[in-house]
Design a protein around this motif. Structure first.
Motif, PDB file in Angstrom:
ATOM      1  N   TRP A  81      30.765 -10.374   7.254  1.00 16.58           N
ATOM      2  CA  TRP A  81      31.417 -10.145   5.959  1.00 16.58           C
ATOM      3  C   TRP A  81      30.802  -8.945   5.248  1.00 16.58           C
ATOM      4  O   TRP A  81      31.515  -8.120   4.663  1.00 16.58           O
ATOM      5  CB  TRP A  81      31.319 -11.371   5.058  1.00 16.58           C
ATOM      6  CG  TRP A  81      32.324 -12.442   5.328  1.00 16.58           C
ATOM      7  CD1 TRP A  81      32.054 -13.732   5.644  1.00 16.58           C
ATOM      8  CD2 TRP A  81      33.752 -12.327   5.310  1.00 16.58           C
ATOM      9  NE1 TRP A  81      33.231 -14.424   5.827  1.00 16.58           N
ATOM     10  CE2 TRP A  81      34.285 -13.584   5.625  1.00 16.58           C
ATOM     11  CE3 TRP A  81      34.619 -11.264   5.061  1.00 16.58           C
ATOM     12  CZ2 TRP A  81      35.647 -13.813   5.689  1.00 16.58           C
ATOM     13  CZ3 TRP A  81      35.984 -11.508   5.138  1.00 16.58           C
ATOM     14  CH2 TRP A  81      36.485 -12.765   5.445  1.00 16.58           C
ATOM     15  N   ILE A  82      29.496  -8.850   5.283  1.00 21.82           N
ATOM     16  CA  ILE A  82      28.821  -7.727   4.627  1.00 21.82           C
ATOM     17  C   ILE A  82      29.212  -6.411   5.288  1.00 21.82           C
ATOM     18  O   ILE A  82      29.559  -5.439   4.616  1.00 21.82           O
ATOM     19  CB  ILE A  82      27.293  -7.928   4.642  1.00 21.82           C
ATOM     20  CG1 ILE A  82      26.909  -9.080   3.708  1.00 21.82           C
ATOM     21  CG2 ILE A  82      26.565  -6.643   4.235  1.00 21.82           C
ATOM     22  CD1 ILE A  82      25.467  -9.522   3.825  1.00 21.82           C
ATOM     23  N   ALA A  83      29.177  -6.370   6.610  1.00 24.26           N
ATOM     24  CA  ALA A  83      29.546  -5.150   7.331  1.00 24.26           C
ATOM     25  C   ALA A  83      31.000  -4.775   7.037  1.00 24.26           C
ATOM     26  O   ALA A  83      31.309  -3.597   6.780  1.00 24.26           O
ATOM     27  CB  ALA A  83      29.323  -5.336   8.831  1.00 24.26           C
ATOM     28  N   ALA A  84      31.893  -5.764   7.046  1.00 23.54           N
ATOM     29  CA  ALA A  84      33.302  -5.494   6.759  1.00 23.54           C
ATOM     30  C   ALA A  84      33.475  -4.988   5.330  1.00 23.54           C
ATOM     31  O   ALA A  84      34.238  -4.042   5.086  1.00 23.54           O
ATOM     32  CB  ALA A  84      34.130  -6.761   6.981  1.00 23.54           C
ATOM     33  N   ALA A  85      32.765  -5.602   4.394  1.00 24.21           N
ATOM     34  CA  ALA A  85      32.854  -5.171   2.996  1.00 24.21           C
ATOM     35  C   ALA A  85      32.391  -3.728   2.842  1.00 24.21           C
ATOM     36  O   ALA A  85      33.016  -2.933   2.126  1.00 24.21           O
ATOM     37  CB  ALA A  85      32.013  -6.090   2.105  1.00 24.21           C
ATOM     38  N   LEU A  86      31.308  -3.379   3.515  1.00 22.35           N
ATOM     39  CA  LEU A  86      30.800  -2.010   3.421  1.00 22.35           C
ATOM     40  C   LEU A  86      31.800  -1.013   3.994  1.00 22.35           C
ATOM     41  O   LEU A  86      32.058   0.038   3.397  1.00 22.35           O
ATOM     42  CB  LEU A  86      29.454  -1.894   4.132  1.00 22.35           C
ATOM     43  CG  LEU A  86      28.288  -2.651   3.492  1.00 22.35           C
ATOM     44  CD1 LEU A  86      27.034  -2.533   4.357  1.00 22.35           C
ATOM     45  CD2 LEU A  86      28.008  -2.152   2.088  1.00 22.35           C
ATOM     46  N   GLY A 113      33.857   1.435   1.676  1.00 21.31           N
ATOM     47  CA  GLY A 113      33.571   2.850   1.921  1.00 21.31           C
ATOM     48  C   GLY A 113      34.828   3.662   2.173  1.00 21.31           C
ATOM     49  O   GLY A 113      34.981   4.778   1.661  1.00 21.31           O
ATOM     50  N   VAL A 114      35.745   3.105   2.954  1.00 24.09           N
ATOM     51  CA  VAL A 114      37.010   3.802   3.244  1.00 24.09           C
ATOM     52  C   VAL A 114      37.804   4.004   1.953  1.00 24.09           C
ATOM     53  O   VAL A 114      38.319   5.099   1.691  1.00 24.09           O
ATOM     54  CB  VAL A 114      37.829   3.024   4.296  1.00 24.09           C
ATOM     55  CG1 VAL A 114      39.261   3.527   4.372  1.00 24.09           C
ATOM     56  CG2 VAL A 114      37.163   3.122   5.663  1.00 24.09           C
ATOM     57  N   PHE A 150      28.486   3.869   2.582  1.00 24.53           N
ATOM     58  CA  PHE A 150      28.966   2.503   2.814  1.00 24.53           C
ATOM     59  C   PHE A 150      29.518   2.357   4.235  1.00 24.53           C
ATOM     60  O   PHE A 150      29.216   1.389   4.929  1.00 24.53           O
ATOM     61  CB  PHE A 150      30.059   2.155   1.799  1.00 24.53           C
ATOM     62  CG  PHE A 150      29.612   1.266   0.677  1.00 24.53           C
ATOM     63  CD1 PHE A 150      28.330   1.317   0.170  1.00 24.53           C
ATOM     64  CD2 PHE A 150      30.500   0.375   0.098  1.00 24.53           C
ATOM     65  CE1 PHE A 150      27.931   0.499  -0.877  1.00 24.53           C
ATOM     66  CE2 PHE A 150      30.117  -0.449  -0.943  1.00 24.53           C
ATOM     67  CZ  PHE A 150      28.830  -0.385  -1.429  1.00 24.53           C
ATOM     68  N   ILE A 151      30.339   3.299   4.660  1.00 25.95           N
ATOM     69  CA  ILE A 151      30.925   3.232   6.006  1.00 25.95           C
ATOM     70  C   ILE A 151      29.822   3.266   7.059  1.00 25.95           C
ATOM     71  O   ILE A 151      29.815   2.463   8.001  1.00 25.95           O
ATOM     72  CB  ILE A 151      31.928   4.389   6.231  1.00 25.95           C
ATOM     73  CG1 ILE A 151      33.152   4.212   5.328  1.00 25.95           C
ATOM     74  CG2 ILE A 151      32.349   4.462   7.702  1.00 25.95           C
ATOM     75  CD1 ILE A 151      34.044   5.441   5.253  1.00 25.95           C
ATOM     76  N   VAL A 184      29.110   0.277   9.649  1.00 26.51           N
ATOM     77  CA  VAL A 184      29.259   0.500  11.095  1.00 26.51           C
ATOM     78  C   VAL A 184      27.956   0.167  11.815  1.00 26.51           C
ATOM     79  O   VAL A 184      27.971  -0.478  12.885  1.00 26.51           O
ATOM     80  CB  VAL A 184      29.718   1.952  11.385  1.00 26.51           C
ATOM     81  CG1 VAL A 184      29.587   2.293  12.857  1.00 26.51           C
ATOM     82  CG2 VAL A 184      31.150   2.151  10.916  1.00 26.51           C
ATOM     83  N   LEU A 185      26.824   0.570  11.252  1.00 31.59           N
ATOM     84  CA  LEU A 185      25.536   0.222  11.865  1.00 31.59           C
ATOM     85  C   LEU A 185      25.372  -1.294  11.978  1.00 31.59           C
ATOM     86  O   LEU A 185      24.899  -1.800  12.993  1.00 31.59           O
ATOM     87  CB  LEU A 185      24.371   0.807  11.067  1.00 31.59           C
ATOM     88  CG  LEU A 185      24.059   2.278  11.289  1.00 31.59           C
ATOM     89  CD1 LEU A 185      22.931   2.721  10.354  1.00 31.59           C
ATOM     90  CD2 LEU A 185      23.702   2.566  12.723  1.00 31.59           C
ATOM     91  N   ALA A 186      25.769  -2.008  10.936  1.00 28.41           N
ATOM     92  CA  ALA A 186      25.645  -3.463  10.956  1.00 28.41           C
ATOM     93  C   ALA A 186      26.556  -4.083  12.014  1.00 28.41           C
ATOM     94  O   ALA A 186      26.190  -5.062  12.657  1.00 28.41           O
ATOM     95  CB  ALA A 186      25.961  -4.029   9.577  1.00 28.41           C
TER      96      ALA A 186
END
Length: 188
Positions: free
Chosen positions: A49-54, A58-59, A84-85, A89-91
């Motif tokens: 969820w955190i990665a998706a939110a970022l 970001g987009v 953010f992106i 993406v790293l996560a």
């Protein structure tokens, strides 16, 4: 024409992107905060969820910066979106690095995003909701630093709690900004 009227005119063309970004960040912040055990322990579900939110945030932030061509704060807005992106993406790409690595990535992302949000708020003259943007930026910086200074023990409970709260507050501030720009530009 005063500086705020000029800024509202420049941002009016992209108010919808601001509103969408704010709503998406509020949605993800709420989802992260309400994920079962997400606040207590940072499970893989919370990490996703955190990665998706970022990434999504970001987009949308990058899209808003691209759309607001005449706004002098657009570079900071786009930089914040790129950060953010990149963090999201790293996560997603390196979940096997473990919870501490993800916590470090998210903490650094929060600090950098907070700084860019402060820079964006500096380009917004007196606006009734500006204090919310500044508050969310400061909260983001403080939250990121708290997580960084408390690693590795912060990797458990704080990730979901702090990131969810920061995203929720940033979402509220950007939603208010989008609505304010739309309302005042429409009445002008």
């Amino acid at each position: 024409m005063d500086a705020m009227s000029d800024l509202r005119g420049k941002l009016h063309q992209s108010w919808g992107w601001l509103l969408a970004l704010g709503l998406v960040l509020m949605l993800f912040g709420g989802l992260i905060l309400t994920t079962p055990l997400g606040v207590v322990t940072a499970t893989l579900t919370t990490e996703i969820w955190i990665a998706a939110a970022l990434v999504v945030g970001g987009v949308l932030q990058l899209a808003h910066g691209l759309k607001a061509k005449d706004w002098n704060g657009r570079i900071w807005q786009m930089l914040g979106g790129i950060v953010f992106i990149f963090g999201g993406v790293l996560a997603f790409v390196y979940p096997q690095l473990g919870l501490e690595s993800l916590t470090l990535i998210v903490a650094a992302t929060l600090v950098i995003q907070g700084v860019t949000s402060l820079l964006v708020s500096g380009g917004i003259p007196e606006w009734t909701g500006r204090k919310w943007l500044i508050l969310s930026a400061v909260l983001s910086i403080v939250a990121g630093l708290l997580v960084l200074f408390d690693l590795p023990s912060s990797a458990g409970w704080t990730l979901g709690t702090i990131v969810g709260a920061v995203l929720l507050l940033q979402g509220v501030s950007l939603t208010l900004l989008g609505l304010e720009v739309r309302r005042t530009s429409a009445s002008a």
